[in-house]
Design a protein around this motif. Sequence first.
Motif, PDB file in Angstrom:
ATOM      1  N   MET A   1      -9.739   2.894 -46.070  1.00 38.14           N
ATOM      2  CA  MET A   1      -9.916   3.773 -47.140  1.00 38.14           C
ATOM      3  C   MET A   1     -11.301   4.211 -46.960  1.00 38.14           C
ATOM      4  SD  MET A   1      -9.185   2.978 -51.229  1.00 38.14           S
ATOM      5  CE  MET A   1     -10.366   1.752 -51.660  1.00 38.14           C
ATOM      6  N   LYS A   2     -11.380   5.624 -47.195  1.00 43.87           N
ATOM      7  CA  LYS A   2     -12.615   6.323 -47.200  1.00 43.87           C
ATOM      8  C   LYS A   2     -12.835   7.232 -48.233  1.00 43.87           C
ATOM      9  CE  LYS A   2     -11.194   7.739 -43.326  1.00 43.87           C
ATOM     10  NZ  LYS A   2     -11.104   8.385 -41.807  1.00 43.87           N
ATOM     11  N   GLN A  13     -15.232  18.039 -55.324  1.00 44.35           N
ATOM     12  CA  GLN A  13     -14.144  17.384 -56.041  1.00 44.35           C
ATOM     13  C   GLN A  13     -13.761  16.012 -55.553  1.00 44.35           C
ATOM     14  OE1 GLN A  13     -12.426  18.361 -58.943  1.00 44.35           O
ATOM     15  NE2 GLN A  13     -14.117  19.877 -58.992  1.00 44.35           N
ATOM     16  N   PRO A  14     -13.848  14.714 -56.139  1.00 41.60           N
ATOM     17  CA  PRO A  14     -13.484  13.193 -55.436  1.00 41.60           C
ATOM     18  C   PRO A  14     -12.264  13.209 -54.892  1.00 41.60           C
ATOM     19  CG  PRO A  14     -13.276  13.273 -57.851  1.00 41.60           C
ATOM     20  CD  PRO A  14     -13.474  14.745 -57.571  1.00 41.60           C
ATOM     21  N   ALA A  15     -12.309  12.706 -53.718  1.00 38.29           N
ATOM     22  CA  ALA A  15     -11.161  12.382 -52.901  1.00 38.29           C
ATOM     23  C   ALA A  15     -11.135  10.816 -52.429  1.00 38.29           C
ATOM     24  CB  ALA A  15     -10.964  13.386 -52.052  1.00 38.29           C
ATOM     25  N   VAL A  16      -9.882  10.351 -51.811  1.00 39.29           N
ATOM     26  CA  VAL A  16     -10.115   9.327 -51.127  1.00 39.29           C
ATOM     27  C   VAL A  16      -9.074   9.637 -49.825  1.00 39.29           C
ATOM     28  CG1 VAL A  16      -8.072   8.122 -52.435  1.00 39.29           C
ATOM     29  CG2 VAL A  16      -9.649   6.849 -50.990  1.00 39.29           C
ATOM     30  N   ILE A  17      -9.346   8.979 -48.728  1.00 43.79           N
ATOM     31  CA  ILE A  17      -8.725   9.447 -47.612  1.00 43.79           C
ATOM     32  C   ILE A  17      -8.034   7.828 -47.075  1.00 43.79           C
ATOM     33  CG2 ILE A  17      -8.632  10.177 -45.190  1.00 43.79           C
ATOM     34  CD1 ILE A  17     -11.273  11.513 -45.955  1.00 43.79           C
ATOM     35  N   ALA A  18      -6.548   7.957 -47.046  1.00 47.51           N
ATOM     36  CA  ALA A  18      -5.922   6.521 -46.545  1.00 47.51           C
ATOM     37  C   ALA A  18      -4.630   6.824 -45.851  1.00 47.51           C
ATOM     38  CB  ALA A  18      -5.687   5.673 -48.173  1.00 47.51           C
ATOM     39  N   LYS A  19      -4.159   5.737 -45.280  1.00 50.65           N
ATOM     40  CA  LYS A  19      -2.938   5.913 -44.705  1.00 50.65           C
ATOM     41  C   LYS A  19      -1.779   5.660 -45.573  1.00 50.65           C
ATOM     42  CE  LYS A  19      -4.634   4.576 -40.146  1.00 50.65           C
ATOM     43  NZ  LYS A  19      -4.442   3.619 -38.786  1.00 50.65           N
ATOM     44  N   GLU A  25      -2.506   9.209 -41.936  1.00 45.17           N
ATOM     45  CA  GLU A  25      -3.802   9.582 -43.022  1.00 45.17           C
ATOM     46  C   GLU A  25      -3.642  10.839 -43.893  1.00 45.17           C
ATOM     47  OE1 GLU A  25      -7.954   8.082 -41.924  1.00 45.17           O
ATOM     48  OE2 GLU A  25      -7.874  10.259 -41.409  1.00 45.17           O
ATOM     49  N   ARG A  26      -3.963  10.749 -44.989  1.00 44.59           N
ATOM     50  CA  ARG A  26      -3.646  11.618 -46.050  1.00 44.59           C
ATOM     51  C   ARG A  26      -4.931  11.735 -47.053  1.00 44.59           C
ATOM     52  NH1 ARG A  26       1.426  13.676 -45.483  1.00 44.59           N
ATOM     53  NH2 ARG A  26       2.988  12.668 -44.889  1.00 44.59           N
ATOM     54  N   HIS A  27      -5.100  12.796 -47.495  1.00 46.44           N
ATOM     55  CA  HIS A  27      -6.296  13.107 -48.469  1.00 46.44           C
ATOM     56  C   HIS A  27      -5.568  13.042 -49.974  1.00 46.44           C
ATOM     57  CE1 HIS A  27      -8.087  14.461 -44.895  1.00 46.44           C
ATOM     58  NE2 HIS A  27      -9.304  14.620 -45.549  1.00 46.44           N
ATOM     59  N   TYR A  28      -5.772  12.232 -50.719  1.00 41.51           N
ATOM     60  CA  TYR A  28      -5.580  12.159 -51.902  1.00 41.51           C
ATOM     61  C   TYR A  28      -6.994  12.400 -53.091  1.00 41.51           C
ATOM     62  CZ  TYR A  28      -1.889   9.296 -49.876  1.00 41.51           C
ATOM     63  OH  TYR A  28      -0.955   8.730 -49.202  1.00 41.51           O
ATOM     64  N   SER A  29      -6.444  13.289 -54.283  1.00 39.47           N
ATOM     65  CA  SER A  29      -7.123  13.576 -55.143  1.00 39.47           C
ATOM     66  C   SER A  29      -7.499  12.638 -55.923  1.00 39.47           C
ATOM     67  CB  SER A  29      -6.774  14.992 -55.903  1.00 39.47           C
ATOM     68  OG  SER A  29      -7.894  14.952 -57.207  1.00 39.47           O
ATOM     69  N   LEU A  30      -8.615  12.061 -56.437  1.00 41.91           N
ATOM     70  CA  LEU A  30      -9.298  11.242 -57.385  1.00 41.91           C
ATOM     71  C   LEU A  30      -9.145  11.516 -58.659  1.00 41.91           C
ATOM     72  CD1 LEU A  30     -11.917   9.063 -55.540  1.00 41.91           C
ATOM     73  CD2 LEU A  30      -9.486   8.343 -55.998  1.00 41.91           C
ATOM     74  N   GLU A  55      -1.867   2.274 -54.343  1.00 41.78           N
ATOM     75  CA  GLU A  55      -0.573   1.294 -54.184  1.00 41.78           C
ATOM     76  C   GLU A  55       0.542   1.729 -54.995  1.00 41.78           C
ATOM     77  OE1 GLU A  55      -2.489  -2.422 -55.040  1.00 41.78           O
ATOM     78  OE2 GLU A  55      -3.539  -2.545 -53.190  1.00 41.78           O
ATOM     79  N   SER A  56       0.185   2.262 -56.351  1.00 44.04           N
ATOM     80  CA  SER A  56       1.242   2.918 -57.258  1.00 44.04           C
ATOM     81  C   SER A  56       1.524   4.148 -57.119  1.00 44.04           C
ATOM     82  CB  SER A  56       0.547   2.893 -58.433  1.00 44.04           C
ATOM     83  OG  SER A  56       0.217   1.270 -58.848  1.00 44.04           O
ATOM     84  N   SER A  57       1.039   4.762 -55.975  1.00 40.65           N
ATOM     85  CA  SER A  57       1.557   6.258 -55.693  1.00 40.65           C
ATOM     86  C   SER A  57       1.159   7.238 -56.827  1.00 40.65           C
ATOM     87  CB  SER A  57       3.014   6.309 -55.263  1.00 40.65           C
ATOM     88  OG  SER A  57       3.372   5.482 -54.126  1.00 40.65           O
ATOM     89  N   ASN A  58      -0.054   6.908 -57.605  1.00 41.26           N
ATOM     90  CA  ASN A  58      -0.165   7.862 -58.739  1.00 41.26           C
ATOM     91  C   ASN A  58      -1.265   8.837 -58.437  1.00 41.26           C
ATOM     92  OD1 ASN A  58       1.193   6.293 -60.603  1.00 41.26           O
ATOM     93  ND2 ASN A  58      -0.301   4.795 -61.060  1.00 41.26           N
ATOM     94  N   LEU A  59      -1.615   9.122 -57.103  1.00 45.45           N
ATOM     95  CA  LEU A  59      -2.747  10.092 -56.676  1.00 45.45           C
ATOM     96  C   LEU A  59      -2.272  11.359 -55.980  1.00 45.45           C
ATOM     97  CD1 LEU A  59      -5.585   7.767 -55.652  1.00 45.45           C
ATOM     98  CD2 LEU A  59      -5.101   9.019 -57.688  1.00 45.45           C
ATOM     99  N   PRO A  60      -2.233  12.509 -56.386  1.00 44.60           N
ATOM    100  CA  PRO A  60      -1.501  13.674 -55.587  1.00 44.60           C
ATOM    101  C   PRO A  60      -2.255  13.764 -54.158  1.00 44.60           C
ATOM    102  CG  PRO A  60      -3.227  14.441 -57.343  1.00 44.60           C
ATOM    103  CD  PRO A  60      -2.939  13.109 -57.533  1.00 44.60           C
TER     104      PRO A  60
END
Length: 302
Positions: A1-2, A13-19, A25-30, A55-60
């Motif tokens: 997680m990055k 805009q904040p983001a997290v990069i994770a598999k 690996e995908r980019h998710y908006s925080l 884990e809850s798949s709550n980030l686009p």
Amino acid sequence: MKFARFGPAGHEQPAVIAKDANGVERHYSLAPITRDIDGAFLAGGGIDRARHALESSNLPTFSPDGLRVGAPIARPGAVICIGMNYAAHAAESGSAPPETPVVFLKPSNTVSGPFDAAPIPPSSEKYDWEVELGVVVGKEASYLSSVEDAAECIAGYLVANDLSERDYQLPGAAGQWTKGKSLPSSTPLGPWLVPADELDGGSLRLRSWVNGEPRQDSSSSDLIFGIATLIHHVSQYMLLEPGDVILTGTPEGVALSGRFLYIQPGDVVELEIEGLGRQQQEFYRAATPAVQASAGLEGNAR
């Protein structure tokens, strides 16, 4: 997680990069859980909240294509630096290894993105690169009682370039480290902030290149004063707050050694730390306001 921040300077805009579940690996908006990656986010358990949201798949998801990469931490309250924390770098600087940490500050307005174009000061002749392991503070720390307590204050790690003007920094009996270390955009950070529990900050390879030619190649295991020791030491002299960044020192291989030319306009400097990504800056000569105004008048005349 990055953790990363994308967008124009001042409007990242904040983001997290994770598999994802398939290992891609995908980019998710925080945005659903925070306005920014800053001290409040870290102190409020933001890293764990981001993990839970993933884990809850709550980030686009989103595509970072075409977006500027900002520093992965919003403007910190303090940038604390450690000088001569690698024995070989102290030697190439003409100094004995310090017996106690050398501590100085950089203004937080020197922080820039990892790929932003970088200005060389108008009168500078000795602008130098320094790859450094940056430590991001995760909770308030003051007068810590032990190194173990200090280790608990680490939120994560990032790549930093402590750009330094040696003519401003070193001449004179006392030296002027603040003058040599405070120049605009002289602290590129990123591209990512990696949580402390996801890698061993005490054993990471650090490297730098200028125009593709190797310069520095060392490991954070060669630090004279380890990361937790530094946090404990600094906490005896100042209040560390969440989001503050500590730059832990640079290894040998800088222009100050006399083995390499200082940075010139058009040079491309690259820095990489194992597990923390690579940053790159192309350098240009900054113009004084008088020169800028003259250029504007000439342009208007045409």
